[in-house]
Design a protein around this motif. Structure first.
Motif, PDB file in Angstrom:
ATOM      1  N   LYS A  63     -15.729 -57.781 -50.474  1.00 53.43           N
ATOM      2  CA  LYS A  63     -16.955 -57.676 -50.043  1.00 53.43           C
ATOM      3  C   LYS A  63     -17.262 -59.147 -49.704  1.00 53.43           C
ATOM      4  O   LYS A  63     -18.141 -59.378 -48.912  1.00 53.43           O
ATOM      5  CB  LYS A  63     -17.941 -56.998 -51.069  1.00 53.43           C
ATOM      6  CG  LYS A  63     -18.058 -57.833 -52.300  1.00 53.43           C
ATOM      7  CD  LYS A  63     -19.196 -57.357 -53.215  1.00 53.43           C
ATOM      8  CE  LYS A  63     -19.165 -57.634 -54.456  1.00 53.43           C
ATOM      9  NZ  LYS A  63     -19.971 -57.161 -55.398  1.00 53.43           N
ATOM     10  N   SER A  64     -16.574 -60.259 -50.455  1.00 54.67           N
ATOM     11  CA  SER A  64     -16.985 -61.567 -50.096  1.00 54.67           C
ATOM     12  C   SER A  64     -16.610 -62.023 -48.703  1.00 54.67           C
ATOM     13  O   SER A  64     -17.389 -62.972 -48.163  1.00 54.67           O
ATOM     14  CB  SER A  64     -16.306 -62.526 -51.147  1.00 54.67           C
ATOM     15  OG  SER A  64     -16.574 -62.294 -52.330  1.00 54.67           O
ATOM     16  N   MET A  65     -15.681 -61.251 -48.256  1.00 53.96           N
ATOM     17  CA  MET A  65     -15.300 -61.819 -46.811  1.00 53.96           C
ATOM     18  C   MET A  65     -15.716 -60.947 -45.568  1.00 53.96           C
ATOM     19  O   MET A  65     -15.791 -60.894 -44.446  1.00 53.96           O
ATOM     20  CB  MET A  65     -13.698 -61.654 -46.753  1.00 53.96           C
ATOM     21  CG  MET A  65     -13.074 -62.683 -47.778  1.00 53.96           C
ATOM     22  SD  MET A  65     -13.390 -64.532 -47.108  1.00 53.96           S
ATOM     23  CE  MET A  65     -12.938 -64.562 -45.616  1.00 53.96           C
ATOM     24  N   SER A  66     -16.416 -59.639 -46.164  1.00 54.43           N
ATOM     25  CA  SER A  66     -16.941 -58.571 -45.245  1.00 54.43           C
ATOM     26  C   SER A  66     -17.832 -58.954 -44.247  1.00 54.43           C
ATOM     27  O   SER A  66     -17.490 -58.571 -42.904  1.00 54.43           O
ATOM     28  CB  SER A  66     -17.636 -57.351 -45.992  1.00 54.43           C
ATOM     29  OG  SER A  66     -17.567 -56.275 -45.448  1.00 54.43           O
ATOM     30  N   LEU A 114     -15.908 -68.746 -49.273  1.00 54.17           N
ATOM     31  CA  LEU A 114     -16.793 -67.650 -49.449  1.00 54.17           C
ATOM     32  C   LEU A 114     -16.413 -66.905 -50.924  1.00 54.17           C
ATOM     33  O   LEU A 114     -17.114 -65.820 -51.076  1.00 54.17           O
ATOM     34  CB  LEU A 114     -16.553 -66.732 -48.174  1.00 54.17           C
ATOM     35  CG  LEU A 114     -17.081 -67.201 -47.008  1.00 54.17           C
ATOM     36  CD1 LEU A 114     -16.673 -66.314 -45.845  1.00 54.17           C
ATOM     37  CD2 LEU A 114     -18.723 -67.116 -47.079  1.00 54.17           C
ATOM     38  N   SER A 115     -15.292 -66.998 -51.206  1.00 50.32           N
ATOM     39  CA  SER A 115     -14.714 -66.331 -52.373  1.00 50.32           C
ATOM     40  C   SER A 115     -14.139 -67.111 -53.664  1.00 50.32           C
ATOM     41  O   SER A 115     -13.808 -68.180 -53.089  1.00 50.32           O
ATOM     42  CB  SER A 115     -13.372 -65.278 -52.012  1.00 50.32           C
ATOM     43  OG  SER A 115     -12.758 -64.617 -52.855  1.00 50.32           O
ATOM     44  N   ARG A 116     -14.201 -66.600 -54.750  1.00 50.61           N
ATOM     45  CA  ARG A 116     -13.297 -67.188 -55.822  1.00 50.61           C
ATOM     46  C   ARG A 116     -12.070 -66.190 -55.904  1.00 50.61           C
ATOM     47  O   ARG A 116     -11.126 -66.704 -56.667  1.00 50.61           O
ATOM     48  CB  ARG A 116     -14.364 -67.104 -57.067  1.00 50.61           C
ATOM     49  CG  ARG A 116     -15.520 -67.924 -56.907  1.00 50.61           C
ATOM     50  CD  ARG A 116     -15.316 -69.290 -56.252  1.00 50.61           C
ATOM     51  NE  ARG A 116     -14.758 -70.075 -57.390  1.00 50.61           N
ATOM     52  CZ  ARG A 116     -14.156 -71.401 -57.126  1.00 50.61           C
ATOM     53  NH1 ARG A 116     -14.370 -72.013 -55.849  1.00 50.61           N
ATOM     54  NH2 ARG A 116     -13.533 -72.132 -57.953  1.00 50.61           N
ATOM     55  N   ASP A 117     -12.109 -65.214 -55.631  1.00 51.06           N
ATOM     56  CA  ASP A 117     -10.751 -64.076 -55.774  1.00 51.06           C
ATOM     57  C   ASP A 117      -9.906 -64.602 -54.510  1.00 51.06           C
ATOM     58  O   ASP A 117      -9.516 -63.681 -53.651  1.00 51.06           O
ATOM     59  CB  ASP A 117     -11.455 -62.786 -55.730  1.00 51.06           C
ATOM     60  CG  ASP A 117     -10.498 -61.613 -56.152  1.00 51.06           C
ATOM     61  OD1 ASP A 117      -9.305 -62.168 -56.590  1.00 51.06           O
ATOM     62  OD2 ASP A 117     -10.815 -60.694 -56.114  1.00 51.06           O
ATOM     63  N   LYS A 121     -17.475 -53.816 -46.941  1.00 52.89           N
ATOM     64  CA  LYS A 121     -18.916 -53.301 -46.959  1.00 52.89           C
ATOM     65  C   LYS A 121     -19.159 -52.170 -45.890  1.00 52.89           C
ATOM     66  O   LYS A 121     -18.115 -51.950 -45.107  1.00 52.89           O
ATOM     67  CB  LYS A 121     -19.958 -54.185 -46.645  1.00 52.89           C
ATOM     68  CG  LYS A 121     -19.967 -55.365 -47.901  1.00 52.89           C
ATOM     69  CD  LYS A 121     -21.234 -56.231 -47.530  1.00 52.89           C
ATOM     70  CE  LYS A 121     -21.458 -57.355 -48.790  1.00 52.89           C
ATOM     71  NZ  LYS A 121     -22.153 -58.086 -48.437  1.00 52.89           N
ATOM     72  N   ASP A 138      -8.978 -61.735 -51.533  1.00 54.98           N
ATOM     73  CA  ASP A 138      -9.545 -62.191 -50.478  1.00 54.98           C
ATOM     74  C   ASP A 138      -8.839 -62.838 -49.459  1.00 54.98           C
ATOM     75  O   ASP A 138      -9.131 -62.957 -48.480  1.00 54.98           O
ATOM     76  CB  ASP A 138     -10.892 -62.684 -50.722  1.00 54.98           C
ATOM     77  CG  ASP A 138     -11.978 -61.759 -51.255  1.00 54.98           C
ATOM     78  OD1 ASP A 138     -11.831 -60.471 -50.964  1.00 54.98           O
ATOM     79  OD2 ASP A 138     -12.892 -62.159 -52.104  1.00 54.98           O
TER      80      ASP A 138
END
Length: 266
Positions: free
Chosen positions: A180-183, A151-154, A210, A158
């Motif tokens: 927010k990618s994991m929200s 879900l993320s690149r960070d 979010k 994250d």
């Protein structure tokens, strides 16, 4: 400030000029839990707070190895000066090379310094793990895994350890730097288990999770690990003011570095 010899006290600390993260959970009769600690420059301040609580840490939780979270711990571990440190909990991240490949903007210096430490009592946690923290109930809701990779690149932010601690009276959800990618994923996965008395705002309240996520938490107090320049940014650079407005609309008391150290009963 502490709430009595048999009571648990949650305290948020923070400098007036930098984003950082450092919390203690302390009961004079039972012991001390530390979360993160802040920058390497904060090491002496962290030492002093731990010394006030008996100079013994039962469990030290490092949410992720960015400098504003793990820097002070790294400095202290290299020269404990008599401090006793029990188990250390953190997330098992991908290699610095893989993290940097996914997020070229990131900085791996603090992560590499953390990896260089020899910590025999280090435990890597994963989502769903539960721990007894001197009678407090800790449940890990997220830590780096394949869901984060998908879900993320960070990865470092994250992949932070997100966890909930339940005390005799209150509870707190630590969101660390999860964004927010994991929200949506975490909101749908944990649903009612997110509900907590207090919430430590994801990524210092700048960006982060979010609105629908925070609505599920239903907290009465929102803790922003941020100084005034980040809390009340007027340049439009940071998303913190919008998060303050959101949490106020949800009925939360807002706490930040402006009034730190902030102590709450747990």
């Amino acid at each position: 400030r502490y709430f009595g010899k048999d009571e648990w006290t949650l305290t948020q600390y923070g400098p007036q000029d930098m984003n950082s993260m450092f919390y203690t959970l302390y009961n004079p009769r039972k012991g001390l839990i530390v979360v993160d600690g802040g920058w390497s420059e904060d090491a002496d301040y962290v030492r002093n707070q731990i010394r006030k609580c008996g100079n013994k840490v039962d469990t030290w939780i490092i949410t992720h190895p960015h400098e504003d979270h793990a820097g002070a711990f790294t400095q202290i571990w290299q020269n404990k000066k008599g401090m006793q440190i029990g188990r250390v909990l953190t997330a098992q991240m991908p290699s610095p090379e893989e993290c940097l490949s996914a997020a070229p903007w990131d900085n791996m210096d603090s992560y590499e310094a953390f990896l260089a430490l020899d910590i025999p009592q280090l435990t890597y946690v994963k989502a769903g793990d539960e721990f007894d923290l001197l009678g407090l109930e800790m449940k890990v809701l997220s830590a780096f895994d394949e869901n984060v990779r998908e879900l993320s690149r960070d990865y470092l932010n994250d992949g932070s350890v997100m966890f909930r601690v339940k005390g005799p009276r209150k509870s707190i959800l630590f969101c660390a730097d999860v964004g927010k990618s994991m929200s949506n994923f975490l909101r749908k996965k944990w649903k009612g288990e997110l509900k907590s008395s207090y919430v430590q705002m994801g990524h210092h309240g700048n960006g982060g999770l979010k609105p629908k996520f925070y609505k599920k938490v239903k907290a009465s107090t929102a803790l922003f690990d941020a100084p005034d320049w980040l809390m009340y940014d007027e340049t439009g650079t940071y998303g913190t003011p919008a998060k303050i407005e959101l949490m106020e609309e949800l009925g939360c008391e807002i706490l930040s570095f402006n009034s730190a150290p902030n102590s709450l009963p747990l």
